[in-house]
Design a protein around this motif. Structure first.
Motif, PDB file in Angstrom:
ATOM      1  N   TYR A   5       0.925  -0.879   0.136  1.00 41.95           N
ATOM      2  CA  TYR A   5       0.438   0.810   0.140  1.00 41.95           C
ATOM      3  C   TYR A   5       0.644   1.036   0.153  1.00 41.95           C
ATOM      4  CZ  TYR A   5      -3.775   3.538   1.607  1.00 41.95           C
ATOM      5  OH  TYR A   5      -4.423   5.356   0.980  1.00 41.95           O
ATOM      6  N   SER A   6       1.358   1.093   0.829  1.00 39.34           N
ATOM      7  CA  SER A   6       2.606   2.440   0.698  1.00 39.34           C
ATOM      8  C   SER A   6       3.277   2.432  -0.361  1.00 39.34           C
ATOM      9  CB  SER A   6       3.356   2.437   2.470  1.00 39.34           C
ATOM     10  OG  SER A   6       2.643   1.891   3.418  1.00 39.34           O
ATOM     11  N   GLY A   7       4.166   1.666  -0.285  1.00 41.84           N
ATOM     12  CA  GLY A   7       4.319   1.558  -2.257  1.00 41.84           C
ATOM     13  C   GLY A   7       4.068   2.086  -3.075  1.00 41.84           C
ATOM     14  N   ALA A   8       2.908   1.267  -3.479  1.00 40.06           N
ATOM     15  CA  ALA A   8       2.171   2.596  -4.071  1.00 40.06           C
ATOM     16  C   ALA A   8       1.579   3.732  -3.891  1.00 40.06           C
ATOM     17  CB  ALA A   8       0.565   1.222  -4.108  1.00 40.06           C
ATOM     18  N   ALA A   9       1.163   3.806  -2.858  1.00 38.65           N
ATOM     19  CA  ALA A   9       0.882   5.561  -2.839  1.00 38.65           C
ATOM     20  C   ALA A   9       2.195   6.070  -3.096  1.00 38.65           C
ATOM     21  CB  ALA A   9       0.317   5.311  -1.123  1.00 38.65           C
ATOM     22  N   ILE A  10       3.329   6.081  -2.545  1.00 41.65           N
ATOM     23  CA  ILE A  10       3.987   6.696  -2.734  1.00 41.65           C
ATOM     24  C   ILE A  10       5.277   6.898  -4.454  1.00 41.65           C
ATOM     25  CG2 ILE A  10       6.985   6.252  -2.611  1.00 41.65           C
ATOM     26  CD1 ILE A  10       6.161   5.771  -0.134  1.00 41.65           C
TER      27      ILE A  10
END
Length: 467
Positions: free
Chosen positions: A141-146
């Motif tokens: 999730y964090s990687g996709a958001a970043i």
């Protein structure tokens, strides 16, 4: 009247890149979270009988939901490992590796023999694969958001940060639809014996599609610029130890993120996993439960980007606080509707809960995660903070909900109070967090690098708390 000038080749190319990035983030997140949400559905409906048979139905359900929580234990480990990869070697390799890890582990779950066949080895294998699955989820999730935020135009960071949230709930729609289709094509006995395995087998095909999309992407401009700056400064790497740097200089932001994700993480699983068991106890069929998840997924796919859009216009903090207030206000009405004898009201209850509270908070969460940390530690900071919060607040939420309800003789009011408490934690954290909408990403990057951990009031003029 003069005709509009045609778009320049550079502008057309940029729009094409942004569209490809948005599509890859959306599809990759959908396929990866298909795996994770599929496990939650199976844990509530099937695993209690297949892997945890017991004379007590409540005990079987508790054991099954406990394995759902086990995956959260591995998520911070995945966040540390893949966050390190993402900050040192690039966002793209971290996201590709996480996707592969989740896909393989989910597919293997389809081939685990039942407890009746191999005894305790069956739940042991299930728990092991759940740990591997959780490690992959710790970076997604964090990687996709970043990835979305680092590519986005300055005035659209909120929208691009919300794409991962929409993708995650597209995964909920896919997994729920897969279970719904399988239950429709099999009898109850067939579904319990082998039908539930089919959606897990399908994971390998879906992950292959997601891999193809992500491998076509270029690295984010922000990461490439950070690498170049490191070379110009004659540094060996973008960050020798991203997590160590993060814990030394940005621990306050870690705590704020943990608080801000408390309600959206925990409530998403209360309304996805515990709600299925609650509705089944109220007399609704499994099909009603899975149909409600499909509706909920579509609701979040709609409200998450709207929340991101609102945050681009009015700020990250007001949108997050509005979502937390709605979550608290809806806590008791949800159980009244979901516990009614009307299946349409029960489905509507879950859709409103996910879209109206979880969707709003998730929609603004992605951009907040990206903006609070410097580029050189952004992946580690966002993933580690969020996934530690997931362990503390999210993973055991269905288990805690069942325990609270059982302790009150099956009543739902303790779970309602639990929901209100989680919303309060997120509200306070959001109130204390700085507003970052009006700052360019590179300016936020410089501030985060220079900010002493004990001087949050010097966040380069950013407000801290509501003034």
């Amino acid at each position: 009247m003069a005709k509009h000038a045609e778009a320049s080749p550079a502008a057309t190319q940029e729009r094409g890149v942004l569209a490809r990035v948005a599509g890859a983030v959306l599809l990759g997140s959908a396929l990866e979270w298909y795996d994770y949400f599929l496990y939650g559905t199976a844990a509530a409906l099937v695993f209690n009988e297949v892997f945890f048979p017991s004379q007590s139905a409540t005990m079987s359900l508790l054991l099954s939901l406990a394995t759902f929580g086990v995956g959260f234990v591995a998520r911070p480990i995945g966040a540390v490992v893949f966050g390190h990869i993402g900050d040192k070697f690039g966002r793209k390799p971290a996201l590709v590796a996480a996707l592969m890890l989740m896909g393989v582990s989910t597919t293997l779950m389809a081939f685990i023999p039942s407890h009746a066949s191999i005894g305790l080895a069956a739940p042991a294998i299930l728990v092991l694969l759940r740990l591997v699955q959780g490690a992959g989820a710790g970076a997604e999730y964090s990687g996709a958001a970043i990835f979305g935020v680092e590519y986005a135009p300055e005035n659209r960071r909120g929208v691009y940060g919300a794409i991962g949230a929409s993708g995650a709930y597209a995964g909920l729609v896919l997994s729920s639809a897969a279970v719904l289709l399988t239950t429709a094509l099999t009898t109850d006995a067939q579904f319990l014996a082998w039908g539930w395995r089919l959606p897990f087998m399908a994971s390998i095909v879906l992950i292959g599609l997601g891999m193809w999309m992500r491998l076509r992407l270029e690295e984010t401009p922000a990461f490439e610029e950070n690498v170049q700056d490191s070379r110009d400064d004659q540094a060996d790497t973008p960050a020798r130890s991203p997590l160590r740097t993060l814990l030394r200089t940005q621990w306050r932001n870690i705590l704020l993120v943990m608080g801000m994700v408390a309600a959206p993480l925990a409530l998403s699983y209360v309304y996805q996993v515990y709600a299925l068991a609650f509705m089944a106890k109220a007399g609704h069929s499994p099909e009603v439960g899975t149909a409600s998840l499909v509706v909920a997924g579509f609701a979040v796919m709609l409200t998450a980007p709207l929340a991101g859009l609102a945050s681009d216009r009015w700020g990250r903090r007001p949108v997050l606080l509005a979502g937390a207030v709605f979550a608290a206000a809806y806590a008791f009405p949800f159980f009244w509707l979901a516990g009614s004898s009307n299946p349409l009201l029960a489905i509507l209850a879950v859709g409103i809960a996910q879209g109206g509270s979880v969707g709003i908070m998730f929609g603004v969460q992605g951009v907040i995660l990206a903006e609070l940390f410097a580029t050189e530690t952004r992946y580690s900071g966002a993933a580690f903070s969020r996934e530690v919060g997931a362990v503390v607040f999210g993973g055991m939420a269905p288990f805690i909900s069942v325990g609270l309800s059982s302790a009150a003789g099956g009543a739902s009011w303790p779970v309602g109070l639990y929901v209100i408490g989680l919303a309060a934690i997120t509200f306070v954290a959001g109130y204390l967090a700085p507003e970052t909408r009006h700052r360019p990403l590179d300016a936020l990057d410089k501030v985060a690098k220079q900010l002493p951990a004990n001087r949050a009031d010097e966040f380069d003029g950013l407000e801290v708390g509501a003034r």
